[in-house]
Every structure is written in structure tokens, then in C-alpha cells.
Motif scaffolding. Structure first.
Motif, PDB file in Angstrom:
ATOM      1  N   VAL A   9     -13.188   1.691  -9.602  1.00  0.00           N
ATOM      2  CA  VAL A   9     -11.855   2.022  -9.531  1.00  0.00           C
ATOM      3  C   VAL A   9     -11.143   3.016  -9.899  1.00  0.00           C
ATOM      4  O   VAL A   9     -11.246   4.311  -9.634  1.00  0.00           O
ATOM      5  CB  VAL A   9     -10.022   1.641  -8.710  1.00  0.00           C
ATOM      6  CG1 VAL A   9      -9.160   2.252  -8.182  1.00  0.00           C
ATOM      7  CG2 VAL A   9     -10.876   0.430  -7.023  1.00  0.00           C
ATOM      8  N   LYS A  16     -10.274   5.178  -2.625  1.00  0.00           N
ATOM      9  CA  LYS A  16      -9.169   4.936  -2.552  1.00  0.00           C
ATOM     10  C   LYS A  16      -8.654   5.237  -0.931  1.00  0.00           C
ATOM     11  O   LYS A  16      -8.280   7.214  -1.256  1.00  0.00           O
ATOM     12  CB  LYS A  16      -7.947   5.067  -2.938  1.00  0.00           C
ATOM     13  CG  LYS A  16      -7.792   3.939  -4.184  1.00  0.00           C
ATOM     14  CD  LYS A  16      -6.240   3.225  -4.927  1.00  0.00           C
ATOM     15  CE  LYS A  16      -6.845   3.005  -6.081  1.00  0.00           C
ATOM     16  NZ  LYS A  16      -5.397   2.580  -6.431  1.00  0.00           N
ATOM     17  N   PHE A  40      -5.808  -1.791  -3.067  1.00  0.00           N
ATOM     18  CA  PHE A  40      -6.413  -0.466  -2.053  1.00  0.00           C
ATOM     19  C   PHE A  40      -5.184  -1.006  -1.345  1.00  0.00           C
ATOM     20  O   PHE A  40      -5.329  -1.628   0.074  1.00  0.00           O
ATOM     21  CB  PHE A  40      -7.393  -1.153  -1.551  1.00  0.00           C
ATOM     22  CG  PHE A  40      -8.680  -0.915  -1.910  1.00  0.00           C
ATOM     23  CD1 PHE A  40      -9.012   0.353  -2.289  1.00  0.00           C
ATOM     24  CD2 PHE A  40      -9.474  -1.531  -2.900  1.00  0.00           C
ATOM     25  CE1 PHE A  40     -10.829   0.688  -3.054  1.00  0.00           C
ATOM     26  CE2 PHE A  40     -10.889  -1.643  -3.726  1.00  0.00           C
ATOM     27  CZ  PHE A  40     -10.243  -0.256  -3.787  1.00  0.00           C
ATOM     28  N   SER A  43      -4.715  -0.370   2.412  1.00  0.00           N
ATOM     29  CA  SER A  43      -5.938  -1.038   3.448  1.00  0.00           C
ATOM     30  C   SER A  43      -5.943  -2.311   3.883  1.00  0.00           C
ATOM     31  O   SER A  43      -4.468  -2.818   3.919  1.00  0.00           O
ATOM     32  CB  SER A  43      -7.541  -1.146   2.377  1.00  0.00           C
ATOM     33  OG  SER A  43      -7.661  -0.046   2.686  1.00  0.00           O
TER      34      SER A  43
END
Length: 81
Positions: A9, A16, A40, A43
Motif C-alpha cells: 500500500v 486503494k 482498506f 472495502s
């Protein structure tokens, strides 16, 4: 695995995206699911494990670390926002 998630990330190797669905098969205590949910936040993380006592422990750990939970789908699977 957690360091790897953080690394991909932070280096932009994964972007993302909103509304991603992340599956954690054999989630055990839920630590990887918690990290994924925190990395995330837009999500849904679906945790699953075949061992009922471990699933209960994962639920407890997740509820301590993440305030909101989405619907629980069955005894051995649950989702995190």
C-alpha cells in the motif's frame, strides 16, 4: 503478511479502491483481516475459518479493533467494513 500488506500500500504497488471485497480464508485470530480492514477502509473484508472457537475469538478481536461490523452470514463467516 501484515508488513507486506503495509508495504504494497505504501509503495503504491496496490491502489486503494472503494468497495473492494477482500477474502481472508482461514482467518484464525483475525489479525490479517483487521489489518486489511484498516488499510482498506472503504472495502469489505470477509473472514472465514473452519474452527468454531477460533471464529469466536476472531469476532472478539475484530470487535475490539473495528467499531462497525457488517452482517454476519453464517457461523463460520463474517464481514468487516
Amino acid at each position: 503478511l501484515l508488513k507486506y500488506l503495509e508495504h504494497i500500500v505504501s509503495t503504491g504497488r496496490i491502489t486503494k479502491k472503494k468497495n473492494m471485497v477482500i477474502g481472508d480464508l482461514g482467518s484464525g485470530t483475525g489479525v490479517t483481516s483487521i489489518a486489511a480492514a484498516l488499510l482498506f477502509p472503504d472495502s469489505v473484508v470477509i473472514c472465514t475459518d473452519g474452527c468454531d472457537p477460533v471464529v469466536e475469538l476472531a469476532k472478539e478481536n475484530c470487535s475490539k479493533c473495528i467499531v462497525k461490523k457488517r452482517s454476519r452470514t453464517n457461523e463460520n463467516e463474517f464481514s468487516l467494513p
